[in-house]
Design an enzyme around this catalytic site. Structure first.
Site, PDB file in Angstrom:
ATOM      1  N   HIS A  70       0.666  -1.026   0.204  1.00  0.00           N
ATOM      2  CA  HIS A  70      -0.201   0.518  -0.211  1.00  0.00           C
ATOM      3  C   HIS A  70       0.920   1.328   0.125  1.00  0.00           C
ATOM      4  O   HIS A  70       2.200   1.302   0.464  1.00  0.00           O
ATOM      5  CB  HIS A  70      -0.796   0.053   1.144  1.00  0.00           C
ATOM      6  CG  HIS A  70      -1.755   1.257   1.264  1.00  0.00           C
ATOM      7  ND1 HIS A  70      -1.663   1.679   2.573  1.00  0.00           N
ATOM      8  CD2 HIS A  70      -2.504   1.665   0.709  1.00  0.00           C
ATOM      9  CE1 HIS A  70      -2.561   2.510   2.598  1.00  0.00           C
ATOM     10  NE2 HIS A  70      -3.263   2.296   1.154  1.00  0.00           N
ATOM     11  N   GLU A  99       0.996  -0.418  -4.969  1.00  0.00           N
ATOM     12  CA  GLU A  99      -0.097   0.454  -5.515  1.00  0.00           C
ATOM     13  C   GLU A  99       0.488   2.141  -4.923  1.00  0.00           C
ATOM     14  O   GLU A  99       1.259   2.302  -3.566  1.00  0.00           O
ATOM     15  CB  GLU A  99      -1.075   0.274  -4.254  1.00  0.00           C
ATOM     16  CG  GLU A  99      -2.783   1.083  -3.613  1.00  0.00           C
ATOM     17  CD  GLU A  99      -2.452   2.537  -3.389  1.00  0.00           C
ATOM     18  OE1 GLU A  99      -3.668   3.427  -2.933  1.00  0.00           O
ATOM     19  OE2 GLU A  99      -1.543   3.052  -2.220  1.00  0.00           O
ATOM     20  N   ASP A 114      -0.915   6.538  -5.564  1.00  0.00           N
ATOM     21  CA  ASP A 114      -1.605   7.090  -6.084  1.00  0.00           C
ATOM     22  C   ASP A 114      -1.474   8.378  -6.355  1.00  0.00           C
ATOM     23  O   ASP A 114      -0.094   9.096  -6.668  1.00  0.00           O
ATOM     24  CB  ASP A 114      -2.358   7.831  -4.116  1.00  0.00           C
ATOM     25  CG  ASP A 114      -2.308   7.076  -3.028  1.00  0.00           C
ATOM     26  OD1 ASP A 114      -3.659   6.859  -3.267  1.00  0.00           O
ATOM     27  OD2 ASP A 114      -1.326   6.844  -2.402  1.00  0.00           O
ATOM     28  N   HIS A 158      -0.736  11.196  -2.110  1.00  0.00           N
ATOM     29  CA  HIS A 158      -2.240  10.890  -2.103  1.00  0.00           C
ATOM     30  C   HIS A 158      -2.923  11.241  -1.484  1.00  0.00           C
ATOM     31  O   HIS A 158      -4.309  11.417  -2.063  1.00  0.00           O
ATOM     32  CB  HIS A 158      -1.645   9.468  -1.079  1.00  0.00           C
ATOM     33  CG  HIS A 158      -3.080   9.146  -0.267  1.00  0.00           C
ATOM     34  ND1 HIS A 158      -3.713  10.538   1.278  1.00  0.00           N
ATOM     35  CD2 HIS A 158      -3.532   7.844   0.354  1.00  0.00           C
ATOM     36  CE1 HIS A 158      -4.397   9.630   1.154  1.00  0.00           C
ATOM     37  NE2 HIS A 158      -4.935   8.107   0.943  1.00  0.00           N
TER      38      HIS A 158
END
Length: 349
Positions: A50, A82, A84, A97
């Site tokens: 993440h 992952e 953003d 993010h």
């Protein structure tokens, strides 16, 4: 139990035999083989880092969404990172993010109000310690260039759904569109239609993953409709948890035997999340069974083992090292061609 779950594969209508990846292929191609052929790899749980994978044992070691974190996740053996994505003032896709720079960089203000040149003067910081790194804010192109052929990239789109076309265009230009996974939340037939239209406009050659959360959807039948509409290789399922609730015993309405059977029929992975959300109780999107339980309470079995037993073959986590180590030690991971098998040191936790 896991044995019961695996036995459901006997009921899958699997008529095409797909060969396993060979040692001569790139790491990304080997991972993609497992991602695209869920029923061939039900005995392997993939791990997603993440926000690129910034933490180990509850401590933040790398700046989130940094290339340094990506390099660490690749070294650990994670299959997917992952990241953003937002847009700068001059329309460039950047990896960030928050909509504001304050938390994750040494700059302040809104991302969208800075040009790329201005954003490049900002340095990423390590949350918790506040240490300023030498790494600037990355563009999506820079991030994908760093990951090409080494790991899959899950893009968390912080913009509107139509912006995905531009992000996929960057990946196509680099010749790695198939290594990119994009995702969108789905909650009713109208939303399915809207997102399907957006995906069709982009074309093919990339990975799309629907997200379904049990605050809006409580029936596996909806996932079957989604699977039919998109032929997705994975569906992300979320088990919301209020602050006063105890640990889930079942995984909620979406992690049901019917859902696991639907995943087998559709040949798609169940993707579960154990990472934390800022200002929310531990395990907020994992029925309480999140990374905090694994780390702070030293109960990885009640976190990663729990979700694997309920059909998850992909787990997104803030603790990729702990997840990989525990899953491998407890026979939930199958080594890749260039990996050695783990020693028989199964955890009792």
């Amino acid at each position: 139990m896991r044995t019961t779950w695996l036995s459901l594969l006997l009921f899958a209508a699997l008529t095409v035999s797909v060969g396993h990846a060979s040692a001569g292929e790139t790491r990304a191609r080997q991972i993609l083989d497992r991602f695209e052929h869920a029923n061939q790899w039900r005995d392997h749980v993939m791990v997603v880092a993440h926000r690129a994978g910034s933490m180990q044992a509850g401590k933040t070691l790398y700046a989130e969404n940094s290339i340094a974190a990506v390099e660490a996740s690749i070294a650990l053996g994670a299959e997917i990172v992952e990241v953003d994505v937002r847009r700068s003032k001059d329309g460039q896709y950047v990896v960030m993010h928050d909509s504001w720079l304050d938390r994750t960089t040494n700059c302040k203000g809104e991302v969208v109000k800075r040009t790329l040149a201005e954003l490049k003067t900002c340095r990423l910081v390590i949350e918790g310690t506040g240490a300023v790194t030498e790494e600037p804010v990355s563009t999506l192109r820079e991030m994908l260039t760093a990951t090409k052929d080494r790991i899959l990239v899950n893009i968390d789109n912080k913009l509107d759904v139509d912006s995905l076309a531009g992000m996929i265009a960057v990946a196509r230009d680099l010749g790695m569109a198939e290594q990119v996974i994009v995702k969108e939340n789905l909650w009713n037939p109208a939303r399915i239609t809207a997102v399907k239209a957006a995906m069709s406009a982009i074309g093919s050659g990339f990975q799309f993953m629907p997200i379904i959360a049990d605050d809006a959807v409580r029936d596996a039948g909806f996932a079957e409709k989604v699977s039919g509409a998109f032929s997705a290789p994975a569906i992300e399922l979320i088990n919301w948890r209020a602050g006063a609730e105890t640990l889930t015993e079942t995984g909620g309405p979406l992690f049901s035997p019917r859902m696991r059977a639907a995943a087998i029929r559709g040949d798609w992975h169940i993707w579960a999340n154990t990472y934390a959300i800022v200002n929310k109780p531990g395990g907020f999107i994992a029925g309480g069974r999140g990374d905090e339980l694994a780390v702070l309470a030293s109960l990885p079995r009640e976190t990663y083992g729990f979700w694997a037993e309920r059909g998850a073959t992909i787990i997104q986590t803030d603790e990729p090292k702990l997840a990989i180590d525990w899953l491998a030690a407890n026979s939930y991971r199958v080594p890749y061609p260039d990996e050695a098998r783990p020693a028989n040191t199964a955890s009792i936790n």
